[in-house]
Design an enzyme around this catalytic site. Structure first.
Site, short mmCIF file in Angstrom:
data_model
loop_
_atom_site.label_atom_id
_atom_site.label_comp_id
_atom_site.label_asym_id
_atom_site.label_seq_id
_atom_site.Cartn_x
_atom_site.Cartn_y
_atom_site.Cartn_z
CB THR A 1 -0.90 0.01 1.25
OG1 THR A 1 -1.67 -1.18 1.26
CG2 THR A 1 -1.82 1.22 1.24
CE LYS B 1 -5.16 -0.59 1.52
NZ LYS B 1 -5.35 -1.82 2.17
CE LYS C 1 1.55 2.11 4.15
NZ LYS C 1 2.14 0.85 3.72
P1 NAD Z 1 5.59 -6.25 7.20
O1 NAD Z 1 6.43 -5.16 7.77
O2 NAD Z 1 5.18 -7.39 8.07
O3 NAD Z 1 6.33 -6.87 5.91
C1 NAD Z 1 7.03 -6.13 4.95
C2 NAD Z 1 8.32 -6.88 4.66
O4 NAD Z 1 8.97 -6.30 3.54
C3 NAD Z 1 9.33 -6.84 5.83
O5 NAD Z 1 9.61 -8.16 6.28
C4 NAD Z 1 10.55 -6.16 5.22
O6 NAD Z 1 11.78 -6.65 5.74
C5 NAD Z 1 10.37 -6.49 3.74
N1 NAD Z 1 11.12 -5.65 2.82
C6 NAD Z 1 11.23 -4.29 2.80
N2 NAD Z 1 12.02 -3.90 1.77
C7 NAD Z 1 12.39 -5.04 1.11
C8 NAD Z 1 13.19 -5.28 -0.03
N3 NAD Z 1 13.77 -4.31 -0.72
N4 NAD Z 1 13.37 -6.58 -0.42
C9 NAD Z 1 12.80 -7.59 0.27
N5 NAD Z 1 12.03 -7.42 1.37
C10 NAD Z 1 11.83 -6.15 1.79
O7 NAD Z 1 4.31 -5.53 6.57
P2 NAD Z 1 2.89 -6.22 6.23
O8 NAD Z 1 1.99 -6.11 7.40
O9 NAD Z 1 3.16 -7.54 5.59
O10 NAD Z 1 2.35 -5.19 5.14
C11 NAD Z 1 2.89 -5.14 3.83
C12 NAD Z 1 2.10 -4.13 3.01
O11 NAD Z 1 0.73 -4.52 2.97
C13 NAD Z 1 2.13 -2.72 3.61
O12 NAD Z 1 2.27 -1.80 2.56
C14 NAD Z 1 0.78 -2.60 4.31
O13 NAD Z 1 0.33 -1.25 4.38
C15 NAD Z 1 -0.09 -3.45 3.41
N6 NAD Z 1 -1.26 -4.03 4.08
C16 NAD Z 1 -1.12 -4.64 5.28
C17 NAD Z 1 -2.23 -5.19 5.91
C18 NAD Z 1 -2.10 -5.89 7.25
O14 NAD Z 1 -3.14 -6.19 7.87
N7 NAD Z 1 -0.89 -6.16 7.74
C19 NAD Z 1 -3.48 -5.13 5.28
C20 NAD Z 1 -3.59 -4.55 4.01
C21 NAD Z 1 -2.46 -4.00 3.42
#
Ligand code: NAD
Length: 296
Positions: free
Chosen positions: A95, A170, A245
């Site tokens: 997102t 979104k 966020k």
């Molecule tokens: P998270 O922090 O658990 O996971 C993100 C991962 O990306 C981390 O492990 C990080 O180390 C990795 N990362 C960052 N840069 C990287 C790179 N260059 N190469 C490889 N890995 C890399 O976050 P999440 O909760 O999984 O959320 C991910 C996305 O989904 C966000 O943008 C969030 O806003 C969106 N989202 C989350 C939810 C939720 O409920 N958690 C719901 C809808 C949308």
């Protein structure tokens, strides 16, 4: 045999999404910059590469699921776009802001690749169950190429239009959600002060013009909807930090367009304050406790 898919970002959302793709028969290779995430993925039976470049090499599709637009653009322009074979389909499911998504599209297409923005809703529960909703921006042809992958990870897939319009959908949806969740919470607190029971207000509003998801699924008081986070001390659900966020991204879009979105900006202010404390980890319907505690 199914196409090789590099899945980058194996966090709360990415790992279960990658697992569902692998379960659907895709040849998935994951990678995360955080070593513990790679260990968890290996433990879950996923193939994990030694580096992002190794994951991308030989892949027909590259999916990213990162925290921020800066991470997406940094990874794309840092090494991924150069490492991938020509015409690779880049799908960013993070997102991020609409203008950042458009920048990622331009960079990918400029490097000879195809590109989609495809943020999701449904949270970790939806990621694990394979029931996410995907909102997708990009060309018809790229959408058609990505559709089978979305269907392996989700239940509802909507092609919202060209580059960045998945993120636009979104951000607009979550702005509606934030404003309506605050409105529902304010109405319950007002009802309490007037002597109206939660059940009576719920019975009226859920069958009248006040009906909305924030009331009938995410009801901010315990009782009327037994599955809502209010019944479990506001454990998320959708955490206040994530709502904050997303509203920050809405604010960026409002600034970009100049729309007079006063309710959206006020919701941003209210949730930003909420997310500075315990609200960051609570479900966003917990905003009702702040409203109850404040006086005009
Ligand atoms: P998270 O922090 O658990 O996971 C993100 C991962 O990306 C981390 O492990 C990080 O180390 C990795 N990362 C960052 N840069 C990287 C790179 N260059 N190469 C490889 N890995 C890399 O976050 P999440 O909760 O999984 O959320 C991910 C996305 O989904 C966000 O943008 C969030 O806003 C969106 N989202 C989350 C939810 C939720 O409920 N958690 C719901 C809808 C949308």
């Amino acid at each position: 045999m199914s196409a090789r898919v590099a899945f980058l970002g194996l966090g709360h959302m990415g790992l279960p999404m990658a697992k569902n793709l692998a379960a659907a028969g895709y040849d998935v290779v994951g990678f995360d910059v955080f070593p513990a995430a790679n260990d968890a993925a290996r433990d879950a039976g996923l193939a994990v590469a030694e580096s992002a470049v190794a994951a991308v090499t030989g892949a027909a599709v590259v999916i990213s699921m990162f925290q921020s637009g800066a991470q997406v653009i940094g990874a794309y322009t840092g090494e991924l776009l150069d490492a991938a074979a020509a015409d690779t389909l880049f799908i960013d499911c993070s997102t991020i802001a609409v203008d950042e998504a458009r920048e990622a599209h331009r960079a990918a297409e400029g490097a000879g690749h195809r590109s989609l923005d495809a943020p999701v809703s449904g949270g970790v529960v939806g990621a694990e169950a394979g029931t996410l909703a995907f909102m997708v921006g990009g060309s018809e042809a790229d959408f058609a190429a990505g559709a089978p992958l979305f269907e392996a990870m989700g239940r509802r897939v909507v092609h919202c239009g060209g580059a960045g319009l998945g993120q636009a959908a979104k951000v607009c949806n979550n702005m509606i959600l934030a404003v309506s969740q605050i409105a529902v919470a304010e109405a319950f607190v007002l009802g309490e002060r007037l002597g109206l029971s939660h059940d009576a207000l719920f019975d009226v509003a859920s069958n009248a013009s006040g009906q909305c998801w924030a009331l009938t699924t995410n009801c901010p008081v315990p009782g009327p909807v037994p599955t809502s986070p209010a019944n479990r001390d506001y454990q998320p659900g959708f955490a206040g930090a994530l709502m904050d966020k997303d509203l920050g991204l809405a604010e960026q879009a409002i600034d970009l367009t100049g729309v007079d979105a006063r309710m959206g900006l006020l919701a941003r202010e209210i949730y930003h304050r909420f997310a500075q404390g315990d609200g960051a980890r609570q479900d966003f319907s917990g905003i009702i406790t702040e409203i109850r505690a404040s006086e005009r």
